[in-house]
Design a protein around this motif. Sequence first.
Motif, PDB file in Angstrom:
ATOM      1  N   PRO A 134       0.837  -1.204   0.000  1.00 15.72           N
ATOM      2  CA  PRO A 134       0.000   0.000   0.000  1.00 15.72           C
ATOM      3  C   PRO A 134       0.871   1.253   0.000  1.00 15.72           C
ATOM      4  CG  PRO A 134      -0.042  -1.067   2.150  1.00 15.72           C
ATOM      5  CD  PRO A 134       0.678  -2.002   1.229  1.00 15.72           C
ATOM      6  N   VAL A 135       0.454   2.257  -0.781  1.00 18.01           N
ATOM      7  CA  VAL A 135       1.235   3.485  -0.927  1.00 18.01           C
ATOM      8  C   VAL A 135       0.345   4.693  -0.677  1.00 18.01           C
ATOM      9  CG1 VAL A 135       2.743   4.839  -2.430  1.00 18.01           C
ATOM     10  CG2 VAL A 135       2.623   2.348  -2.698  1.00 18.01           C
ATOM     11  N   THR A 136       0.843   5.642   0.113  1.00 17.61           N
ATOM     12  CA  THR A 136       0.213   6.948   0.273  1.00 17.61           C
ATOM     13  C   THR A 136       1.221   8.002  -0.149  1.00 17.61           C
ATOM     14  OG1 THR A 136       0.928   7.111   2.593  1.00 17.61           O
ATOM     15  CG2 THR A 136      -1.271   6.175   2.168  1.00 17.61           C
ATOM     16  N   SER A 137       0.754   9.240  -0.329  1.00 18.05           N
ATOM     17  CA  SER A 137       1.645  10.287  -0.814  1.00 18.05           C
ATOM     18  C   SER A 137       1.279  11.636  -0.217  1.00 18.05           C
ATOM     19  CB  SER A 137       1.606  10.368  -2.343  1.00 18.05           C
ATOM     20  OG  SER A 137       0.293  10.690  -2.797  1.00 18.05           O
ATOM     21  N   ASP A 138       2.231  12.558  -0.320  1.00 17.17           N
ATOM     22  CA  ASP A 138       2.029  13.963   0.040  1.00 17.17           C
ATOM     23  C   ASP A 138       2.079  14.809  -1.221  1.00 17.17           C
ATOM     24  OD1 ASP A 138       1.837  13.838   2.830  1.00 17.17           O
ATOM     25  OD2 ASP A 138       4.004  13.904   3.086  1.00 17.17           O
ATOM     26  N   PHE A 139       1.265  15.850  -1.266  1.00 17.52           N
ATOM     27  CA  PHE A 139       1.428  16.898  -2.280  1.00 17.52           C
ATOM     28  C   PHE A 139       1.940  18.117  -1.526  1.00 17.52           C
ATOM     29  CE2 PHE A 139       0.473  20.298  -5.132  1.00 17.52           C
ATOM     30  CZ  PHE A 139       0.528  19.764  -6.398  1.00 17.52           C
ATOM     31  N   ARG A 140       3.242  18.396  -1.657  1.00 12.65           N
ATOM     32  CA  ARG A 140       3.891  19.399  -0.819  1.00 12.65           C
ATOM     33  C   ARG A 140       4.440  20.598  -1.584  1.00 12.65           C
ATOM     34  NH1 ARG A 140       5.741  18.115   4.408  1.00 12.65           N
ATOM     35  NH2 ARG A 140       4.865  16.183   5.219  1.00 12.65           N
ATOM     36  N   THR A 141       4.555  20.511  -2.906  1.00 11.69           N
ATOM     37  CA  THR A 141       5.167  21.592  -3.666  1.00 11.69           C
ATOM     38  C   THR A 141       4.396  21.832  -4.951  1.00 11.69           C
ATOM     39  OG1 THR A 141       7.336  20.944  -2.806  1.00 11.69           O
ATOM     40  CG2 THR A 141       7.316  22.454  -4.679  1.00 11.69           C
ATOM     41  N   ASN A 142       4.058  23.100  -5.221  1.00  6.56           N
ATOM     42  CA  ASN A 142       3.348  23.468  -6.446  1.00  6.56           C
ATOM     43  C   ASN A 142       4.320  23.631  -7.614  1.00  6.56           C
ATOM     44  OD1 ASN A 142       0.595  23.531  -5.794  1.00  6.56           O
ATOM     45  ND2 ASN A 142       0.801  25.501  -4.774  1.00  6.56           N
ATOM     46  N   PHE A 143       4.894  22.512  -8.068  1.00 11.06           N
ATOM     47  CA  PHE A 143       5.850  22.606  -9.167  1.00 11.06           C
ATOM     48  C   PHE A 143       5.212  23.214 -10.416  1.00 11.06           C
ATOM     49  CE2 PHE A 143       7.801  19.043  -6.747  1.00 11.06           C
ATOM     50  CZ  PHE A 143       9.028  19.624  -6.521  1.00 11.06           C
ATOM     51  N   GLN A 178      -7.844  22.853   2.821  1.00 13.95           N
ATOM     52  CA  GLN A 178      -9.068  22.520   2.096  1.00 13.95           C
ATOM     53  C   GLN A 178      -9.060  23.129   0.702  1.00 13.95           C
ATOM     54  OE1 GLN A 178     -11.436  20.491   2.850  1.00 13.95           O
ATOM     55  NE2 GLN A 178     -11.193  20.116   5.052  1.00 13.95           N
ATOM     56  N   ALA A 179      -8.507  24.339   0.581  1.00  5.45           N
ATOM     57  CA  ALA A 179      -8.475  24.999  -0.720  1.00  5.45           C
ATOM     58  C   ALA A 179      -7.637  24.216  -1.718  1.00  5.45           C
ATOM     59  CB  ALA A 179      -7.933  26.420  -0.569  1.00  5.45           C
ATOM     60  N   LEU A 180      -6.479  23.703  -1.280  1.00  2.12           N
ATOM     61  CA  LEU A 180      -5.643  22.916  -2.177  1.00  2.12           C
ATOM     62  C   LEU A 180      -6.340  21.615  -2.544  1.00  2.12           C
ATOM     63  CD1 LEU A 180      -3.018  22.572  -3.701  1.00  2.12           C
ATOM     64  CD2 LEU A 180      -1.987  21.623  -1.624  1.00  2.12           C
ATOM     65  N   ARG A 181      -7.031  21.011  -1.601  1.00  2.00           N
ATOM     66  CA  ARG A 181      -7.785  19.792  -1.911  1.00  2.00           C
ATOM     67  C   ARG A 181      -8.802  20.066  -3.015  1.00  2.00           C
ATOM     68  NH1 ARG A 181     -12.715  17.373  -0.355  1.00  2.00           N
ATOM     69  NH2 ARG A 181     -12.607  15.071  -0.362  1.00  2.00           N
ATOM     70  N   SER A 301       3.634  35.419  -1.220  1.00  5.68           N
ATOM     71  CA  SER A 301       3.673  34.301  -2.156  1.00  5.68           C
ATOM     72  C   SER A 301       2.270  33.792  -2.477  1.00  5.68           C
ATOM     73  CB  SER A 301       4.511  33.164  -1.575  1.00  5.68           C
ATOM     74  OG  SER A 301       4.486  32.041  -2.436  1.00  5.68           O
ATOM     75  N   VAL A 302       2.092  33.384  -3.735  1.00  4.03           N
ATOM     76  CA  VAL A 302       0.822  32.763  -4.139  1.00  4.03           C
ATOM     77  C   VAL A 302       1.067  31.374  -4.714  1.00  4.03           C
ATOM     78  CG1 VAL A 302      -0.386  34.937  -4.533  1.00  4.03           C
ATOM     79  CG2 VAL A 302       0.929  33.901  -6.401  1.00  4.03           C
ATOM     80  N   THR A 303       2.281  30.824  -4.531  1.00  8.81           N
ATOM     81  CA  THR A 303       2.616  29.512  -5.090  1.00  8.81           C
ATOM     82  C   THR A 303       2.762  28.432  -4.026  1.00  8.81           C
ATOM     83  OG1 THR A 303       4.997  29.973  -5.014  1.00  8.81           O
ATOM     84  CG2 THR A 303       3.826  30.572  -7.042  1.00  8.81           C
ATOM     85  N   GLU A 304       2.520  28.766  -2.760  1.00  8.83           N
ATOM     86  CA  GLU A 304       2.742  27.803  -1.684  1.00  8.83           C
ATOM     87  C   GLU A 304       1.618  26.772  -1.615  1.00  8.83           C
ATOM     88  OE1 GLU A 304       5.603  28.122   0.021  1.00  8.83           O
ATOM     89  OE2 GLU A 304       5.985  29.922  -1.157  1.00  8.83           O
ATOM     90  N   THR A 305       1.973  25.533  -1.269  1.00  6.37           N
ATOM     91  CA  THR A 305       0.944  24.558  -0.913  1.00  6.37           C
ATOM     92  C   THR A 305       0.465  24.806   0.514  1.00  6.37           C
ATOM     93  OG1 THR A 305       2.665  23.014  -0.218  1.00  6.37           O
ATOM     94  CG2 THR A 305       1.805  22.774  -2.453  1.00  6.37           C
ATOM     95  N   PHE A 306       1.326  25.341   1.352  1.00  5.36           N
ATOM     96  CA  PHE A 306       0.937  25.666   2.730  1.00  5.36           C
ATOM     97  C   PHE A 306       1.587  26.976   3.176  1.00  5.36           C
ATOM     98  CE2 PHE A 306       1.140  25.159   7.423  1.00  5.36           C
ATOM     99  CZ  PHE A 306      -0.216  25.048   7.660  1.00  5.36           C
ATOM    100  N   GLY A 307       2.903  26.994   3.306  1.00  5.29           N
ATOM    101  CA  GLY A 307       3.588  28.181   3.811  1.00  5.29           C
ATOM    102  C   GLY A 307       3.793  28.066   5.306  1.00  5.29           C
ATOM    103  N   ASN A 308       4.713  27.176   5.723  1.00  5.65           N
ATOM    104  CA  ASN A 308       4.935  26.931   7.147  1.00  5.65           C
ATOM    105  C   ASN A 308       5.311  28.196   7.903  1.00  5.65           C
ATOM    106  OD1 ASN A 308       4.812  23.929   6.830  1.00  5.65           O
ATOM    107  ND2 ASN A 308       6.600  24.327   5.577  1.00  5.65           N
ATOM    108  N   VAL A 309       5.963  29.131   7.207  1.00  5.27           N
ATOM    109  CA  VAL A 309       6.386  30.362   7.876  1.00  5.27           C
ATOM    110  C   VAL A 309       5.188  31.148   8.401  1.00  5.27           C
ATOM    111  CG1 VAL A 309       8.570  30.554   6.640  1.00  5.27           C
ATOM    112  CG2 VAL A 309       6.501  31.549   5.642  1.00  5.27           C
ATOM    113  N   ALA A 326      -3.451  29.258   0.672  1.00  4.30           N
ATOM    114  CA  ALA A 326      -2.601  28.358   1.455  1.00  4.30           C
ATOM    115  C   ALA A 326      -2.906  28.490   2.954  1.00  4.30           C
ATOM    116  CB  ALA A 326      -1.135  28.622   1.140  1.00  4.30           C
ATOM    117  N   ALA A 327      -1.866  28.442   3.793  1.00  2.00           N
ATOM    118  CA  ALA A 327      -2.061  28.457   5.244  1.00  2.00           C
ATOM    119  C   ALA A 327      -2.750  29.725   5.716  1.00  2.00           C
ATOM    120  CB  ALA A 327      -0.723  28.294   5.958  1.00  2.00           C
TER     121      ALA A 327
END
Length: 399
Positions: A134-143, A178-181, A301-309, A326-327
């Motif tokens: 079984p495999v799960t994944s993260d979407f972490r970067t808006n390449f 939720q927005a990225l989803r 920034s408008v390209t972040e998947t989240f923006g931890n900062v 994002a965040a």
Amino acid sequence: MTTVHSDQIVVEEYPAPRPSLRLSVVTETWPPEINGVSLTLSRLVQGLCARNHQVQLIRPRQTRVDQALSHSGYEEVLMRGMPIPRYPELKLGLPGKRALIQAWTLKRPDLVHIATEGPLGWSALQAARRLRLPVTSDFRTNFHAYSEHYGVGWLREPIVAYLRKFHNLTRLTMVPTQALRADLMGIGFENVQVVARGVDTQLFNPGQRSETLRASWGATPRSIVLLAVGRLAAEKNLDLVVRAFDAMRAVHADVKLVFVGDGPLRESLQQRCPQAVFGGMRRHEELAAWYASADLFLFPSVTETFGNVTVEALASGLPVLAFSTAAAADWVRHDGNGWLVDVNDDTAYLRVASELAAQPQRIAQASEQARAQVAQLDWQQIARQVEDLFLQTMPDVTP
């Protein structure tokens, strides 16, 4: 615990303990590399280990002398890698399907979690499918979004197609908002689940504020200190930070601008804005002090998947001015702990910055509310949520 009475015999039934999973986590970036993926993934792995799961971390070798770590419940497997163009301090994992099949045949994991979609991540996906893991994944970067900032916008559709194929071959994809989803599901991604990012609220807190540090920036108690944290690169939209700084200085006599981070735009930013303080890379307690010692966090920034900062700033008692994405869209409350403007509306961003310079008491009021909004984002809670999702993808294991 429940009590069952059978005739005159009392039987105590306890809920079954959760299983300890053998997890293989695949990533192309890991500390000491400094970026949102490496830092947040390392905290998640720590949380999973703390919950008694056995983690095998698979990553590229970062230097010639890099050594794999191994201790109780945790081991590393180092793969071949090469520097990423324009990001020479980072490594791109090279294909390694055969080596992964061999490693997982000898020591079979219960689940493979892939955090990055590079050649190593693709090899891991193919190897896991071959072995029926079984495999799960993260979407972490808006390449696909970054392509616009590097003059290769024509690659956007092929990148989206690859990412969609990659993630739809996994049992679920974790995203931080939720927005990225909604965005990903709108372009054909399937089985997308929201898992927020945590923040170390003990490290990042208002008590780290340092008047000595502020004085080193040339700031006084009456100064408005603006802070921007992150990679100094085109996709971060840092020109808007400088424009906001100029707009605020036109209204308030004492405004300071501080950058934390490094990258290809540092030299041009220093030429454009010689008045700014460039702090370079900062880590741990030192970084926490820089957050807490500023007055307003600028995040354009408008390209972040989240923006931890964003959440690090809020936890530090630092109100945020950002676009509603994002965040920031999830954790900033407009005119409460910060300010939000519509995405890509630079005029509105500059207008709000000017208004705050004219009414600095609003910044002080927002600072008092900043931390409360993110106090719940504890990493142990996030690890528990990820654990639940792992178990849900394994039909032979009961959560």
